[in-house]
Design a protein around this motif. Structure first.
Motif, short mmCIF file in Angstrom:
data_model
loop_
_atom_site.label_atom_id
_atom_site.label_comp_id
_atom_site.label_asym_id
_atom_site.label_seq_id
_atom_site.Cartn_x
_atom_site.Cartn_y
_atom_site.Cartn_z
N SER A 227 0.96 -1.24 0.11
CA SER A 227 0.08 0.03 -0.03
C SER A 227 0.83 1.21 0.00
O SER A 227 0.51 2.43 -0.70
N ALA A 228 2.00 1.19 0.89
CA ALA A 228 2.77 2.35 0.70
C ALA A 228 3.53 2.72 -0.66
O ALA A 228 3.62 3.81 -0.95
N SER A 229 3.92 1.52 -1.32
CA SER A 229 4.28 1.53 -2.66
C SER A 229 3.37 2.22 -3.67
O SER A 229 3.85 2.88 -4.46
N GLU A 230 2.13 1.79 -3.42
CA GLU A 230 1.22 2.40 -4.27
C GLU A 230 0.97 3.73 -4.28
O GLU A 230 0.86 4.64 -5.29
N ALA A 231 1.16 4.31 -3.07
CA ALA A 231 1.12 5.68 -2.85
C ALA A 231 2.27 6.33 -3.26
O ALA A 231 2.01 7.60 -3.77
N VAL A 232 3.28 5.81 -3.31
CA VAL A 232 4.67 6.61 -3.66
C VAL A 232 4.16 6.87 -5.26
O VAL A 232 4.70 7.73 -5.86
N SER A 233 3.92 5.57 -6.08
CA SER A 233 3.45 5.74 -7.43
C SER A 233 2.49 6.63 -7.98
O SER A 233 2.74 7.46 -8.77
N ALA A 234 1.54 6.72 -7.03
CA ALA A 234 0.47 7.60 -7.32
C ALA A 234 0.94 9.28 -6.95
O ALA A 234 0.47 10.24 -7.77
N GLN A 335 20.78 -6.33 -0.94
CA GLN A 335 20.58 -6.22 -2.36
C GLN A 335 20.59 -4.70 -2.39
O GLN A 335 20.30 -4.06 -1.70
N ASP A 336 20.94 -4.51 -3.88
CA ASP A 336 20.87 -3.27 -4.25
C ASP A 336 20.38 -3.19 -5.82
O ASP A 336 21.34 -3.35 -6.57
N ALA A 337 18.98 -2.95 -5.96
CA ALA A 337 18.52 -3.22 -7.30
C ALA A 337 17.45 -2.18 -7.55
O ALA A 337 16.89 -1.56 -6.54
N CYS A 338 17.26 -1.72 -8.70
CA CYS A 338 16.13 -0.88 -9.06
C CYS A 338 14.99 -1.44 -9.96
O CYS A 338 15.53 -2.28 -10.79
N VAL A 339 13.92 -1.03 -9.63
CA VAL A 339 12.79 -1.47 -10.44
C VAL A 339 11.87 -0.11 -10.79
O VAL A 339 12.28 0.81 -10.09
N PRO A 340 11.12 -0.07 -11.94
CA PRO A 340 10.44 0.88 -12.25
C PRO A 340 9.25 1.15 -10.89
O PRO A 340 9.09 0.39 -10.51
N ARG A 341 9.05 2.59 -10.61
CA ARG A 341 8.26 2.82 -9.58
C ARG A 341 6.72 2.26 -9.75
O ARG A 341 6.36 1.62 -8.69
N THR A 342 6.25 1.88 -10.74
CA THR A 342 5.09 1.25 -10.86
C THR A 342 5.26 -0.17 -10.69
O THR A 342 4.21 -0.85 -10.51
N LYS A 343 6.19 -0.81 -10.70
CA LYS A 343 6.23 -2.08 -10.31
C LYS A 343 6.67 -2.42 -8.83
O LYS A 343 6.99 -3.50 -8.37
N LEU A 344 6.56 -1.17 -8.04
CA LEU A 344 7.35 -1.51 -6.56
C LEU A 344 6.04 -2.48 -5.94
O LEU A 344 6.39 -3.39 -5.15
N VAL A 362 12.78 -11.09 6.08
CA VAL A 362 13.49 -10.05 5.34
C VAL A 362 12.97 -8.66 5.72
O VAL A 362 11.73 -8.56 6.22
N GLY A 363 13.75 -7.67 5.69
CA GLY A 363 13.44 -6.44 6.09
C GLY A 363 13.63 -5.42 4.79
O GLY A 363 14.54 -5.65 4.23
N ASN A 364 12.69 -4.40 4.69
CA ASN A 364 13.00 -3.64 3.24
C ASN A 364 12.91 -2.52 3.84
O ASN A 364 12.08 -1.76 4.51
N VAL A 365 13.98 -1.63 3.45
CA VAL A 365 14.24 -0.20 3.52
C VAL A 365 14.87 0.46 2.27
O VAL A 365 15.73 -0.15 1.96
N PHE A 366 13.94 1.39 1.58
CA PHE A 366 14.61 1.79 0.32
C PHE A 366 14.03 3.08 -0.02
O PHE A 366 13.22 3.48 0.62
N HIS A 367 14.56 3.46 -0.97
CA HIS A 367 14.36 4.85 -1.79
C HIS A 367 13.43 4.64 -2.82
O HIS A 367 13.42 4.49 -3.86
N ALA A 368 12.27 4.51 -2.18
CA ALA A 368 10.70 4.44 -2.83
C ALA A 368 10.70 5.32 -4.21
O ALA A 368 10.35 4.99 -5.26
N GLY A 369 10.98 6.67 -3.93
CA GLY A 369 10.76 7.55 -4.74
C GLY A 369 11.48 7.25 -6.12
O GLY A 369 10.83 7.62 -7.36
N ASP A 370 12.59 6.71 -6.37
CA ASP A 370 13.26 6.11 -7.49
C ASP A 370 13.41 4.86 -7.40
O ASP A 370 14.15 4.33 -8.58
#
Length: 528
Positions: A227-234, A335-344, A362-370
């Motif tokens: 849900s947080a990722s969807e908010a970022v894409s929006a 890991q250090d990888a990138c995906v398109p924001r819409t795929k978050l 697994v813990g996730n902490v990431f630069h969601a904006g990019d």
């Protein structure tokens, strides 16, 4: 030439105060935050570009490789002396050489700590924007080498957007200077992100920015990370670009709050950290618009930090997230990888499923904006089952990111760690073209060998050639499991290279590494 003769030549030319040759001194330069255990033949701590140039000429004549080193905070093995040779430490070259407040420019030496630059110039109402989480200790030179990012690269850009020129020593030991104002090829842009393989950076001209009139830091709580990722894409889809959009999942949030007591909601499935900067009226309007979108996408709460102290506490906790994992387990695999924001949302769901399949937290902490992801697989390396599970899961995560249109690194660089995975995103022709660029700058491959490019038959066009001494370098097939060994070095990993070539290998202490991620002691790593 024997290592002792090489060291003697360096001492004669530079003096004993600059040269390090004792094993206990050289051990300091045998690893970075990624870890390794190969001692260099010698190390130097030069005072200026002239001494660097002299050392490079001696190393070339003695057929010794040269490895530049900043603060050793790199997470991909970019500063490890994999073939021995000469390590050039910039611990002494740490000055702010020149400040031009009117034009918002500065000339700095590569050993200057990132945060120290902004601290030194804050009184003039300006700052240096790139801010990796290691900014309290990582150096400008190291940031240039990997094109470091950080939480604020969403709006300000990465290191390459703030470098105006570079002074560097070439493979012949000559000193050159580049500028983005030069006509012709953008050699400044070529050198940024080259990880010490094209030249040794001895000064950097950087762009500075005006401190904003107002800064607001807000925290939104969500039921889950999807849900947080969807908010970022929006938010980005609505044309809003705050200075930072960071996500921490429930596991990371609880660990961070237990350690820092910064005020994050521990009962949230995920938190979104938002920073807005600019004119006071714009910041207020921006917060209202962002909060509206967040709530429309499931935000359970939204609050703004009340003052500077609270803002600082929230950021300190976010940037210290990786270290806080020590409360949960002794090791993590990042890991250090990138995906398109819409795929978050999809990739976060996939990461959770992969970790569940392998019975790993697994813990996730990431630069969601990019879209820059840093999943941390948490384990105890004393448990062989967990070790193998973490290797397999890490490879699956990397492949998943690539399949979703992403890439293998967002900001940590390629270095020694991910060089074998480069062929997953580039063709042989692409790699050969990159190799030809390197050939122009460093035809003998003396600068930082074994970094960035795949080894062996993956791309013969960019293999090591010329007289650079191999010494006790690891030869043969990089996928030969007989090359594995153990040592007393800090723990790291040798996970698969993503091609299935050595899927049966496991993390160990030492030996050749061709990883898709790094294993770290939680007490040692500065984090993502």
């Amino acid at each position: 030439m024997a290592a002792t003769a090489f060291a003697s030549r360096l001492r004669d030319a530079l003096g004993p105060d600059v040269v390090r040759t004792e094993p206990e001194d050289l051990a300091v330069y045998a690893f970075d935050a990624y870890s390794e255990d190969r001692l260099p033949s010698a190390a130097i701590v030069p005072r200026d570009a002239r001494e660097v140039a002299i050392a490079v000429r001696i190393a070339r004549e003695c057929e010794e490789p040269v490895v530049p080193r900043g603060a050793g905070t790199g997470l991909c093995g970019g500063a490890v002396p994999s073939r021995g040779g000469l390590v050039v430490s910039f611990a002494r070259m740490n000055r702010l050489v020149e400040l031009d407040v009117r034009n918002r420019r500065a000339r700095v030496q590569p050993g200057l700590i990132n945060l120290d630059l902004s601290t030194a110039i804050a009184g003039h109402g300006i700052f240096y924007a790139p801010d990796p989480s290691s900014q309290k200790i990582s150096t400008i030179g190291g940031n240039v080498g990997t094109n470091a990012g950080g939480p604020h690269c969403l709006s300000y850009g990465t290191t390459t957007n703030h470098v105006l020129g570079i002074e560097y020593v070439d493979a012949a030991g000559d000193v050159h200077r580049t500028s983005i104002d030069d006509a012709g090829y953008d050699l400044t842009g070529v050198l940024v992100g080259s990880e010490g393989t094209l030249g040794i950076v001895t000064e950097v001209d950087v762009r500075l920015m005006k401190l904003p009139e107002a800064v607001r830091v807000c925290v939104a709580a969500f039921a889950d990370v999807e849900s947080a990722s969807e908010a970022v894409s929006a938010i980005i889809g609505a044309g809003l670009v705050p200075t930072a959009l960071e996500i921490m999942d429930a596991l990371i949030t609880r660990a961070v709050e237990a350690h820092y007591h910064a005020g994050y909601p521990e009962n949230a499935g995920a938190v979104l950290l938002v920073e807005i900067a600019g004119a006071l009226d714009d910041v207020a309007a921006g917060e209202a618009a962002l909060a509206k979108i967040a709530r429309a996408h499931g935000a359970l709460s939204w609050r703004a930090a009340r003052d500077q102290a609270e803002r600082d506490a929230l950021w300190a906790a976010r940037k210290g997230a990786a270290g806080a994992i020590g409360r949960i387990a002794p090791n993590y695999y990042i890991q250090d990888a990138c995906v398109p924001r819409t795929k978050l949302p999809q990739v976060m769901h996939a990461i959770d499923a992969i970790a569940r399949d392998h019975t790993l937290p697994v813990g996730n902490v990431f630069h969601a904006g990019d879209g820059n992801l840093h999943p941390l697989l948490i384990f105890d390396r004393r448990d062989k089952r967990q070790v193998q599970a973490v290797v397999d899961a890490g490879t699956e995560i990397l492949r998943t990111c690539i399949d979703m249109g992403g890439t293998i690194s967002g900001e940590h660089g390629i270095g020694y760690e991910k060089k074998e995975t480069l062929s997953l995103v580039f063709s042989t022709d692409d790699l050969a073209a990159m190799g030809k660029v390197r050939e122009v700058f460093d035809p003998l491959r003396g600068f930082n060998p074994d970094k960035i490019f795949p080894s062996g038959a993956i791309c013969g066009e960019v293999g090591v050639r010329g007289p650079v001494r191999d010494g006790a370098a690891r030869g043969g097939d990089p996928h030969d499991s007989s090359l594995l060994h153990t040592s007393s070095a800090p723990p790291h990993s040798t996970p698969p290279n993503g091609s299935g070539a050595h899927d049966n290998r496991t993390p160990h202490d030492g030996g050749p590494q061709h990883d898709s991620a790094s294993v770290h002691e939680t007490s040692q790593t500065i984090g993502a």
